[in-house]
Enzyme design. Structure first.
Site, PDB file in Angstrom:
ATOM      1  N   HIS A 261       9.384  12.212  -4.061  1.00 46.55           N
ATOM      2  CA  HIS A 261       9.323  10.892  -3.447  1.00 46.55           C
ATOM      3  C   HIS A 261       8.697   9.909  -4.434  1.00 46.55           C
ATOM      4  CE1 HIS A 261       8.726   7.784  -0.454  1.00 46.55           C
ATOM      5  NE2 HIS A 261       7.478   7.678  -0.874  1.00 46.55           N
ATOM      6  N   ASP A 263       8.031   5.996  -4.977  1.00 46.90           N
ATOM      7  CA  ASP A 263       8.064   4.627  -4.485  1.00 46.90           C
ATOM      8  C   ASP A 263       8.587   3.713  -5.587  1.00 46.90           C
ATOM      9  OD1 ASP A 263       7.102   4.778  -1.802  1.00 46.90           O
ATOM     10  OD2 ASP A 263       5.138   5.291  -2.605  1.00 46.90           O
ATOM     11  N   ASP A 373       9.583   7.734   4.314  1.00 44.38           N
ATOM     12  CA  ASP A 373       8.292   7.047   4.238  1.00 44.38           C
ATOM     13  C   ASP A 373       8.313   5.607   4.714  1.00 44.38           C
ATOM     14  OD1 ASP A 373       5.561   6.877   3.587  1.00 44.38           O
ATOM     15  OD2 ASP A 373       5.992   6.089   1.596  1.00 44.38           O
ATOM     16  N   HIS A 577      10.152  -0.275   0.800  1.00 42.07           N
ATOM     17  CA  HIS A 577       9.176  -0.193   1.880  1.00 42.07           C
ATOM     18  C   HIS A 577       7.717  -0.346   1.467  1.00 42.07           C
ATOM     19  CE1 HIS A 577       9.433   4.228   0.842  1.00 42.07           C
ATOM     20  NE2 HIS A 577       8.126   4.058   0.889  1.00 42.07           N
TER      21      HIS A 577
END
Length: 1009
Positions: A261, A263, A373, A577
């Site tokens: 993951h 970001d 997320d 996000h």
């Protein structure tokens, strides 16, 4: 036996830590070390390889915050016969993978080798080009990313901005050398870790636990602590039987998929994410070379595009693994976006741009929407997922709920239009699993569908630049594939998991409506400029596409395909996000502000060019260009016409002691000496809107220090303390003419100042409010309150392509948890025969509460969240000047709220012209809202129109083009023909649609040439 257990566990822990793990690598040769410190931002690889390097040594400091240092390592490769690895410690803290220094190794010819991170700090010597007896040379691009999320994550930091981060080095090179890896010792580590972890998860009464503990005890007895490599095999033999004991037939099945993951921006800027993705992809492809069973899923087409554009050699390796079925695109979106705040068309483009990238670049049509997320999930998503051609949804974030545990892990999620999407929440409750025994046991215990389903999914790997999956994780997966006392772990694709899960659970329970995250509610408000930039960009893109398409068909003006595509991708990226929600470091948000300013300037130029072409040579009369769905001021919807006088009488204004009264024959507004609205009387309905004894447009301050996650959260206790801003520096009637009247209100408080213009126009019942804030507060929440004389048990908020109803009461804990809610252009409250809407052009956060009044009646207070001032991760969040625009719409039905929400976001444009501009398409039913008019992405010249039913009811609509068309087809979001779902008749003259409530339909109008 209890004491024996503890003794064995403590013995295992110490021997692993002090003897066995250190014996995995045996140092065999040091490296010569040189360094070059890049003077500013990262440089191309070729430039770094040609730089002048200086001598360096272990212990040297390197890397000011956000700096880059290039290390050159040299050494002669010994002929040891074993597996040789370069082991590099850049100064890592192994407790924090993904949040500190990272590196990417290159051969001297610029070929990337593999990433370096705290728990993935080795490089195969052979992969670096080293051969026994020869000189080895390789380079490491080391990134000095500062630790922002430390052990105390709430401390404000200057590290989040290059200008304030300082120049002192952050890291110290600890060690670098060639080591021989002992595969037997490494296998022993994996054996012991898995069994020790398993024993700790088993209950004291279970025979299996005692069997495992005794085997561990025997293994340690056989291990010679003075010669771990020489005795490792003997120790392993003591564990062989317990490792070979198969799982129970009813053991839970875990589908494990490699994951990292990352970001796209958060505690690092976008440019650093480009490098994080490259390091991770290099790691993953290197691991796939060694472990053919390994499979890895990566979402976010933007990150794949970064690989393609910035690291083509790594991208080629990735594509090779895609063809081999190991490296798997998932997600079907441009980024893992927020889903609360992006507008309807932006969400559609997240899917169309994301899926088209995977199709064009990889030949893969993704089926899984992968959003582990994001901070809650809009009820519009199931329909959009289906319209994009995908069929599954995955997230994990709802496990973060503060109040209510979500009741399912596998279910059918039903959207506002009735579309259902097969959905899974991994019960392991993390998207960064290490496949440890406690995690696997938690997944089994936590799984809500036992007795109906037998399997769940586990994304494993260190995220955010931590290196992704490791060989140690794969070793654990191999040992738990069929192990007594453990769930069965199988590395397999998300597609395989979803197909199997859906087959065994075809009648999964249904959850209808939004997936509201009971956490991170402050993200609807934090970083107001970022949010306003997004809102403005979305509406400018609507105008740019509409007027450019109209000009292309009417005048032959070239349609700006490349420009619009590029701009859309910038907007979609900033909907990630942690960007749009306002939860990134200062660097990210200042960059977003600059990007939005550039986008606005470029789109205004595109719009101006198209409008000028449509208006002709000028002269004649003033044409009003209206991009809103419904006509106003004489201009047709989606077209242009001469301005006409507004309906109704002129505006009258009176200033008297104690207040000011504005009246346009439709409503009468009273503003008192405090600048508050004490009355808004709807003259059409002969009804007062403001609650008795209350005042509207009341600005309120709350202290705002959440328990955790400053920029992300507002906690319910913030409401316990409130300061009403009733003092006014100035209340003055500043405009009085037949077209409009305005009252200016100025207030000062703390270190801040607010100036508002309250405006009433001729022909409109709307009370418009423009607010300018010079904001210099800290850890404070600013809201604008509108107490209304409305009795209702729910509010209605606009979301993408429709709206949702939310309770205005707190009957249940689920209702009470929604104390802060997200709405797009409008929030509506109403009784069966009368409603009021609050529309806005700039904001998303709202709250709605109800209070009984003495003597009877209910006051429903709608509040708009304007500003926050959290100090982490950006200590300067929202400081400075802000502009907001909202309006109170009395007597509004839902249809009026929809219309006025569009209008406040799409102000009319004017240009001198010679003749009206007819809309490209006209719709005969106002319930059917045209969301986009554009030329087809394939550059065929076809016209694409997306529209939706906006009121939550069935609607029949005929859409008529004003241009010749060869055929009209219904398509998916990627503009590919699909079987008709709404299209009932289609002729060259137009199409008739039978729309379900909130149905989204995309039509393609074919054109010749």
């Amino acid at each position: 036996m209890h004491d024996d257990r503890r003794l064995i566990e403590e013995r295992v822990e110490r021997v692993l830590r002090e003897r066995i793990r250190p014996a995995v690598h045996r140092a065999v040769a040091p490296f010569g070390i040189e360094v070059w410190h890049a003077p500013g931002e990262p440089v191309p690889v070729a430039e770094a390889l040609a730089a002048d390097y200086a001598p360096a040594a272990p212990g040297d400091l390197w890397g000011p915050p956000w700096g880059t240092s290039w290390f050159r390592f040299t050494g002669r490769v010994p002929d040891s016969g074993g597996r040789l690895e370069a082991v590099i410690d850049l100064g890592f803290d192994t407790n924090m993978p993904g949040f500190q220094a990272e590196g990417l190794a290159y051969r001297p010819d610029g070929t990337p080798v593999k990433g370096l991170s705290p728990r993935n700090s080795y490089l195969p010597v052979a992969a670096c080009g080293g051969r026994p007896g020869e000189e080895l040379v390789f380079y490491v691009e080391a990134a000095a990313n500062p630790v922002i999320l430390g052990h105390d994550q709430f401390v404000p930091t200057a590290l989040g901005r290059l200008e304030t981060a300082g120049r002192e080095p952050l890291y110290r090179l600890r060690s670098a050398g060639i080591a021989e890896r002992d595969e037997t010792v490494a296998a022993l580590v994996a054996d012991i870790e898995v069994l020790d972890g398993l024993a700790r998860q088993l209950a004291a009464h279970e025979p299996r636990r005692q069997t495992v503990l005794r085997a561990l005890e025997r293994a340690l007895d056989r291990l010679d602590l003075r010669d771990v490599p020489g005795s490792a095999d003997a120790a392993r033999k003591e564990l062989a039987d317990v490792l070979a004991s198969p799982a129970h037939a009813s053991a839970h099945r875990l589908s494990a998929i490699g994951h990292a993951h990352i970001d796209s921006a958060w505690l690092w800027p976008l440019r650093e994410t480009v490098r994080k993705v490259a390091r991770t992809a290099a790691n993953v492809t290197a691991l796939m070379d060694e472990r053919p069973e390994f499979k890895f899923a990566m979402s976010q087409a933007q990150q794949w595009a970064w690989l393609r554009d910035h690291h083509p050699k790594i991208f080629e390796r990735v594509k090779e693994k895609v063809r081999a079925g190991q490296f798997l695109p998932v997600g079907g979106m441009w980024v893992e976006s927020d889903t609360n705040m992006p507008g309807g068309e932006a969400m559609a483009r997240q899917f169309s741009h994301g899926k088209r990238f995977f199709l064009d670049e990889l030949g893969v049509e993704t089926q899984e929407v992968w959003l582990p997320d994001s901070f809650g999930y809009s009820a519009a998503l199931p329909q959009l997922i289906a319209l994009s051609g995908s069929q599954y949804f995955l997230t994990q974030k709802i496990s973060w709920n503060q109040t209510n545990k979500f009741p399912h892990h596998t279910f059918a999620w039903e959207g506002i239009d009735g579309t259902r999407m097969f959905t899974h929440f991994p019960p392991i409750d993390t998207y960064n699993s290490e496949l440890t025994a406690p995690e696997l046991a938690h997944a089994t215990r936590n799984y809500a569908e036992h007795g109906r389903g037998t399997r769940s999914l586990v994304p494993f790997g260190y995220g955010d630049g931590g290196g992704g999956p490791t060989r140690e994780m794969l070793d654990r997966a191999a040992r738990t594939a069929d192990l007594e006392g453990s769930p069965r772990v199988a590395i397999e694709t998300p597609a395989a998991f979803f197909a199997a899960a859906q087959a065994e659970y075809p009648n999964a329970p249904v959850w209808a409506g939004e997936l509201y995250l009971e956490f991170h509610r402050g993200t609807y408000t934090s970083q107001a400029r970022t949010k306003q930039g997004n809102r403005r960009s979305e509406h400018l893109l609507r105008e740019a596409e509409l007027w450019a398409a109209t000009a292309a068909l009417r005048t032959g003006l070239a349609y700006p395909y490349e420009d619009l595509d590029r701009i859309w991708k910038k907007v979609l990226l900033n909907q990630f996000h942690d960007i749009l929600p306002g939860s990134s470091i200062a660097w990210v948000h200042r960059e977003a502000e600059r990007t939005y300013a550039e986008i606005a300037a470029e789109l205004e130029e595109i719009i101006d060019r198209a409008v000028t072409a449509l208006a002709g040579d000028g002269g004649g009369t003033e044409l009003v260009f209206n991009a809103a769905p419904h006509a106003r001021g004489g201009a047709p919807a989606l077209g242009a016409a001469p301005r006409t006088a507004p309906d109704g009488g002129a505006v009258r204004a009176e200033a008297a002691d104690g207040g000011t009264v504005l009246d346009n024959g439709l409503v009468r507004v009273t503003v008192d000496e405090r600048g508050l609205i004490t009355s808004l009387r709807d003259l059409r309905a002969d009804r007062e809107v403001v609650a008795p004894g209350a005042a509207a447009n009341l600005l309120q301050l709350h202290p705002d220090l959440p328990n955790r996650w400053d920029a992300w959260d507002v906690d319910s206790f913030y409401r316990n303390t409130v300061t009403d801003l009733t003092g006014a520096d100035e209340v003055a009637l500043v405009r009085t003419d037949p077209d409009a009247a305005e009252v200016r209100v100025v207030r000062s408080f703390g270190s801040s100042r607010v100036e508002q213009l309250l405006r009433l126009r001729a022909g409109s019942p709307n009370l418009e409010i423009d607010t300018e804030v010079d904001w210099h507060e800290s850890e404070t929440f600013l809201k604008a309150a509108f107490p209304l004389d409305i009795h209702t048990d729910r509010s209605t908020s606009e979301i993408q392509f429709g709206h949702v109803h939310r309770p205005a009461h707190t009957n249940t804990s689920w209702d009470a948890a929604r104390f802060e809610i997200c709405a797009h252009r409008f929030l509506h409250v109403g009784e069966p025969d009368y409603g009021v809407a609050l529309v806005n052009a700039t904001s998303y956060g709202h709250d709605v509460t109800r209070h009984p009044r003495e003597g009877g009646g209910t006051t429903t207070t709608v509040r708009l969240s304007l500003l926050r001032a959290p100090r982490f991760p950006d200590p300067e969040t929202d400081q400075g000047r802000h502009s907001f625009r909202h309006a109170l719409v009395p007597g509004a039905a839902i249809a009026d709220a929809v219309t006025e929400g569009y209008r406040i976001n799409l102000p009319e444009r004017t240009a001198p012209g010679t003749a009206p501009v007819a809309p490209l398409v006209a719709v005969d039913n106002d319930a059917a809202i045209v969301e986009a008019v554009k030329l087809a992405d394939d550059r065929s010249g076809d016209v694409v129109v997306r529209l939706y039913e906006s009121r939550g009811a069935r609607a029949t609509a005929t859409i008529t083009p004003s241009f010749p068309t060869t055929a009209i087809q219904e398509t998916d979001l990627l503009e590919r023909p699909t079987a008709p779902t709404a299209l009932t008749t289609a002729t060259p003259e137009g199409a008739t649609l039978s729309l379900r409530p909130f149905q989204v339909v995309t039509l393609r109008f074919g054109r010749e040439g």
